[in-house]
Write a protein that holds these residues in place. Structure first.
Motif: not given
Length: 632
Positions: A495-499, A569-574, A582-593
């Motif tokens: 599952x390739x996503x840009x980070x 503690x770094x933050x990444x966006x993907x 009932x509908x699946x979609x994609x959105x951009x999210x910021x994660x903390x490592x």
């Protein structure tokens, strides 16, 4: 007929020598027919599409890693391309088909209507959905011919009917021709909906070049498109480039050199077999010298004498050739049972062009192992063979020199084969010693795909997997249970996503952005798989919706983005899969490592680990997934 009867009597009088000749040549022919057929089917046979040499695939690359294209990029290609006659995009999925009959999982390709004209496929019942339905809110499907026959009995009134997929209604608009299941094993095709975020990279793209365009022209246009999109959408495209390849390379690209190497190996083995059989026939000719001399004394011509030696050899060669073809067909049937993930039209069955080429080669071999011994044996004074009865008669010295030369050839070829086998064994041993990054011993796995209607958001699907894990852990002999939606070697593409690293400016070398292999895992996944935690922490039960979104990265990912620095503690966006109503979609999210784990090889033991990014199944929606169960 007299020569044939005499040859058969000669074979029956000396069954050991005849059997050695037959078996040696039959096995060599079988190996060459089988490997040649595989080579022909994968590399040489024309693909079953109109003008297949104009079919290409497109990939994206960011940060040195290859990945898929986004909906925005696909639509730009469809609207603006001048080198492609048609551009199609799709991505794999899976649905639970219910309603009439036994529920079953159905492999589905979700894509654009252009896939079928690009590949030259037309519906045999109904029609392909119109292009106007692409990227809109709808539920439209095409059935493959096999699914139509098996599930619906070939009912021609299927068009317009509604079927249940994941407890939701979908309208059947047509049935595809028999054998069409591109890319491999597809059973159902669904029109792409409008719920795909424009910058989420999930699409595999296949296109058809215009008749007057070349691969170089296509690559030049893709390079220009990448530059334009990077200027318009720097956040998602600043490091992206596109690559064009022939369609065949999707299935056999990495295997090509190994296939040619295998073909060379069996070709050398055939050469060894021919030398061996020729030597056996020379020895047989020497044993017939007295009989040949008697016939010569009785007035037999040299042609009759040569025929006496040659017919026996030709019978053995022809019989070995026929047996070899049948053996190769049986071997290829066994190969077809292996999970090669190849489409049916990229065949590995017996290729008759290969059989025809081997038949011509067999005639040459038959002439060599049959005519040459007879010709050598009948040289000189045949009457002297009766009088002398010695090893010097009837050209025996010449035959001896031939035998010595053949033995030298056999030794040389055998050394080459043994050396190659030793190198192969060493390579396999080295491959077997590669650490995959997890402990595969005593691990069982299976895949689960809950229907989307009752499990349409994070909370219910996470609760389902949590309860299933608890039930599995309660089974006797089970020590740990985890799950991952993209299991290593599980057969599902990465599952390739840009980070992107938050707060970091664009770097000339692309160190701030790359494709990452995103995996949605349970908190117990790392412990179950035996993946070591290198730094920080893993996921816990406290990582739930409403709390800070957290991620764990692999060591290669940490080095790629932070070098010797600390990623904790770094933050990444993907992007991540969200679901609601009932509908699946994609959105951009910021994660903390929050942690770093050891690298895991997910694609192949001889390929480097991907840039792995793990997110928690307690925070991110995961439809179907692979359970892993560690047992005693």
């Amino acid at each position: 007929m007299t020569s044939v009867r005499q040859a058969l009597r000669g074979i029956l009088r000396r069954p050991g020598a005849a059997a050695a000749t037959f078996v040696t040549l039959a096995l060599a022919i079988a190996a060459n027919a089988a490997v040649g057929s595989v080579l022909y089917g994968l590399l040489l046979a024309p693909l079953p599409f109109p003008a297949p040499d104009r079919l290409v695939t497109l990939d994206a690359e960011i940060g040195g890693e290859e990945g898929k294209l986004s909906a925005r990029e696909v639509r730009a290609l469809q609207q603006d391309s001048r080198v492609f006659e048609g551009v199609a995009a799709f991505y794999p999925s899976q649905y639970n088909m219910t309603g009439d009959g036994t529920p079953e999982s159905v492999v589905t390709m979700i894509g654009t209507s252009t896939l079928f004209p690009v590949l030259g496929a037309r519906a045999v019942v109904g029609e392909v959905w119109p292009a106007s339905l692409d990227w809109t809110t709808q539920s439209t499907v095409l059935l493959t011919h096999g699914l139509w026959q098996r599930r619906f009995g070939g009912d021609p009134t299927i068009v317009g009917r509604s079927i249940l997929l994941d407890n939701g209604p979908y309208t059947v608009v047509g049935v595809l021709p028999d054998g069409f299941d591109y890319p491999a094993g597809a059973q159902l095709y669904r029109a792409v909906s409008g719920f795909t975020a424009p910058d989420v990279r999930r699409f595999t793209v296949v296109a058809r070049l215009r008749a007057d365009m070349t691969m170089a022209a296509a690559q030049a246009e893709l390079t220009a498109l990448a530059a334009r999109l990077a200027a318009e959408f720097p956040e998602s495209n600043r490091q992206a480039r596109f690559i064009v390849r022939p369609l065949r390379d999707v299935f056999v690209g990495r295997a090509r050199p190994y296939l040619w190497l295998l073909a060379g190996a069996v070709g050398v083995a055939l050469l060894l077999a021919v030398a061996n059989v020729t030597n056996l026939r020379l020895a047989r000719a020497i044993g017939m010298r007295g009989d040949l001399a008697v016939r010569a004394a009785l007035g037999a011509s040299r042609t009759r004498l040569v025929a006496a030696v040659a017919v026996e050899g030709l019978l053995l060669v022809v019989a070995a050739g026929v047996a070899g073809v049948f053996l190769s067909a049986a071997a290829l049937r066994l190969v077809s049972l292996a999970p090669l993930a190849l489409p049916a039209w990229l065949g590995t069955g017996l290729a008759w062009p290969v059989v025809a080429a081997l038949a011509v080669l067999l005639l040459c071999v038959g002439g060599l192992v049959s005519l040459v011994p007879g010709w050598l044996m009948t040289r000189g004074d045949q009457h002297a063979a009766i009088v002398e009865g010695s090893r010097r008669a009837a050209g025996h010295r010449t035959i001896g020199r031939w035998q010595q030369s053949l033995v030298a050839l056999q030794v040389a070829v055998a050394v080459v084969l043994v050396a190659g086998a030793g190198l192969l064994a060493r390579s396999l041993s080295a491959l077997d010693a590669v650490d995959p990054g997890f402990q595969p011993q005593r691990l069982l796995t299976f895949r689960v795909d809950p229907p989307s209607r009752p499990y349409s958001t994070v909370e219910p699907i996470a609760l389902f997997y949590r309860r299933a894990s608890e039930a599995l852990r309660a089974l006797p002999g089970v020590t740990a249970v985890g799950h991952n939606d993209t299991l290593p070697f599980g057969g599902r593409p990465d599952t390739t996503r840009t980070m992107t690293v938050e707060g970091r400016d664009a770097a000339p070398g692309g160190a701030d952005q790359a494709f990452v292999n995103t995996q949605i895992v349970s908190p117990a996944y790392f412990a179950t798989m035996g993946v070591p935690l290198v730094r920080g922490r893993g996921f816990t039960a406290d990582d739930r919706p409403g709390t800070v979104a957290v991620a764990v990265v692999g060591e290669r990912t940490a080095r790629r983005f932070w070098g010797d620095g600390d990623p904790i503690g770094q933050r990444v966006r993907t992007t991540q899969r969200m679901s609601g109503s009932g509908v699946a979609a994609d959105t951009s999210v910021v994660y903390e490592v929050v942690g770093v784990v050891a690298d895991v090889r997910t694609r192949a033991l001889d390929a480097p680990p991907a840039f792995d990014l793990y997110v928690s199944a307690e925070q991110v929606f995961s439809g179907d997934t692979f359970f892993v169960v560690r047992t005693t």
